[in-house]
Design a protein around this motif. Structure first.
Motif, mmCIF file in Angstrom:
data_model
loop_
_atom_site.group_PDB
_atom_site.id
_atom_site.type_symbol
_atom_site.label_atom_id
_atom_site.label_comp_id
_atom_site.label_asym_id
_atom_site.label_seq_id
_atom_site.Cartn_x
_atom_site.Cartn_y
_atom_site.Cartn_z
ATOM 1 N N LYS B 13 62.358 -7.705 -6.562
ATOM 2 C CA LYS B 13 63.478 -7.251 -5.658
ATOM 3 C C LYS B 13 63.601 -5.807 -5.744
ATOM 4 N N HIS B 14 63.252 -5.257 -6.649
ATOM 5 C CA HIS B 14 63.298 -3.671 -7.023
ATOM 6 C C HIS B 14 62.187 -3.210 -5.813
ATOM 7 N N SER B 15 61.066 -3.743 -6.038
ATOM 8 C CA SER B 15 59.802 -3.232 -5.250
ATOM 9 C C SER B 15 59.844 -3.778 -3.817
ATOM 10 N N GLU B 16 60.719 -4.659 -3.367
ATOM 11 C CA GLU B 16 61.121 -5.156 -2.032
ATOM 12 C C GLU B 16 61.891 -4.142 -1.414
ATOM 13 N N ASP B 17 62.989 -3.614 -2.180
ATOM 14 C CA ASP B 17 63.972 -2.700 -1.891
ATOM 15 C C ASP B 17 63.167 -1.286 -1.464
ATOM 16 N N LEU B 18 62.282 -1.109 -2.592
ATOM 17 C CA LEU B 18 61.440 0.293 -2.181
ATOM 18 C C LEU B 18 60.477 0.027 -0.853
ATOM 19 N N GLY B 133 56.544 0.869 -4.287
ATOM 20 C CA GLY B 133 57.179 0.605 -2.780
ATOM 21 C C GLY B 133 56.011 0.732 -1.856
ATOM 22 N N ARG B 134 54.678 0.320 -2.287
ATOM 23 C CA ARG B 134 53.747 0.434 -1.569
ATOM 24 C C ARG B 134 53.663 -0.581 -0.401
ATOM 25 N N LEU B 135 53.496 -0.262 0.814
ATOM 26 C CA LEU B 135 53.515 -1.075 1.897
ATOM 27 C C LEU B 135 52.230 -2.214 1.824
#
Lengths: 113, 246
Positions: B13-18, B133-135
């Motif tokens: 969830k954290h990386s999804e937010d990032l 947070g890499r797309l």
């Protein structure tokens, strides 16, 4: 001014398009083999950091400086972006703060010295 | 305390937010590329080229600096071979981008091919960094479609409206300069390794002094070679460092 030949223009765009696309796409086909090289794997994570730094400096130095006002505006705006970002680390604030200053600085009427 | 109990899906969830945050930042680039595109369209018609030339190059080449060069080359009626060679020189830096660009996160050959086609400097800068947070995947494609659409629509507007466009607008192109500066600062802060940034800065400034017209490719290849040299001399430390980061 004489008009340039239409088919020549289309050919020119086609050539540049094919070369550009090849440069961007072909390396992915051999990426697997390259990435198996240990040394490449080791520097892979440092490449983006360095390239982004180079692109930032390129963006700064490639601005056409046609007057001292533009030079001063750019120096001011880049310093503002740097300071804002180091203090707040808010991307939107840093970018729009710097850009607002830049647009203001290069458009404000000042008597030429 | 509830805070201390970590649910298993929290890191995801954290990386999804990032990623969402990175995606929001990416939209600033659309604005910047639109403004630069308008500038490009104006240049095309000022050179006496038809308006649709700006539409064609921005839609099918999608490489800002090269398109400015190409507009100059065709007004001089350069040969197609010369155009091919110059395109190769100006855009060869993209070869290095493939090392870090997450093309494998796309499903299907069409998405992969499009993502490679639209691998502009802005997309690379955004995606190659970003850490957690890499797309990737669909979000990355959306960012690239947005960059493509902004550049092409800007160029079309500029070519059609030409001199009606107020000069003061061009200052908003600074958005992209500011964005690259911000990304470079983030990269330096995230990696905690200042020496790589200093090396890249020195190489960039030297390349500008020595070869101002081909600064990017000179700087990027020199940086690549220097990294290889540094890795082969201090490999032991460097690999220890990367292991810790991963």
């Amino acid at each position: 001014m004489k008009m340039v030949d239409t088919s020549y223009l289309i050919e020119a765009v086609a050539v540049a398009s094919v070369v550009t696309f090849s440069l961007r796409a072909l390396p992915f086909l051999i990426k697997g083999a390259v990435l198996r090289q240990k040394v490449i794997l080791a520097i892979k994570s440092s490449m983006p950091y360095g390239i982004v730094t180079i692109l930032a400096i390129y963006a700064i130095v490639s601005t056409k400086i046609t007057s001292w006002q533009i030079a001063a505006g750019e120096a001011l705006a880049i310093s503002a972006t740097l300071v804002l970002h180091l203090l707040k680390r808010n991307v939107l604030l840093s970018i729009f703060g710097g850009t607002f200053l830049y647009v203001l600085a290069i458009n404000v009427p000042i008597a030429r010295i | 305390m509830i805070d201390e109990v970590k649910s298993p899906d929290e890191p995801e969830k954290h990386s999804e937010d990032l990623r969402r945050k990175t995606f929001a930042d990416a939209r600033i680039m659309w604005l910047g590329l639109f403004v630069l595109g308008v500038g490009f369209g104006v240049v095309v018609v000022e050179k006496g080229l038809p308006w649709w030339f700006a539409v064609l190059t921005s839609t099918f080449i999608l490489a800002g600096s090269l398109e400015f060069v190409l507009a100059g080359l065709v007004t001089l009626h350069s040969s197609l071979v010369a155009i091919a060679v110059i395109t190769l020189l100006v855009n060869s830096r993209h070869v290095f981008y493939s090392l870090s660009f997450p093309i494998e996160t796309h499903e299907g050959p069409i998405a992969k091919a499009y993502s490679a086609f639209a691998m502009v400097d802005e997309a690379y800068a955004l995606v190659a960094l970003g850490g957690e947070g890499r797309l990737r995947g669909r979000q990355l494609l959306k960012v690239q479609l947005g960059l493509h659409g902004s550049w092409a629509s800007g160029a079309t507007v500029g070519a059609l409206l030409g001199n009606l466009i107020p000069r003061s607008l061009s200052g908003f192109g600074f958005v992209l300069t500011a964005l690259f500066v911000v990304l470079a600062i983030d990269a330096a802060l995230d990696s905690k390794d200042l020496s790589t940034g200093i090396l890249a800065s020195l190489v960039a400034v030297l390349s500008f002094v020595i070869a101002p017209s081909s600064m990017l490719i000179v700087a990027i290849s020199a940086f690549f070679v220097l990294l290889l040299l540094r890795e082969s001399t201090t490999g032991r430390f460097a690999s220890k460092f990367t292991r810790r980061v991963q």
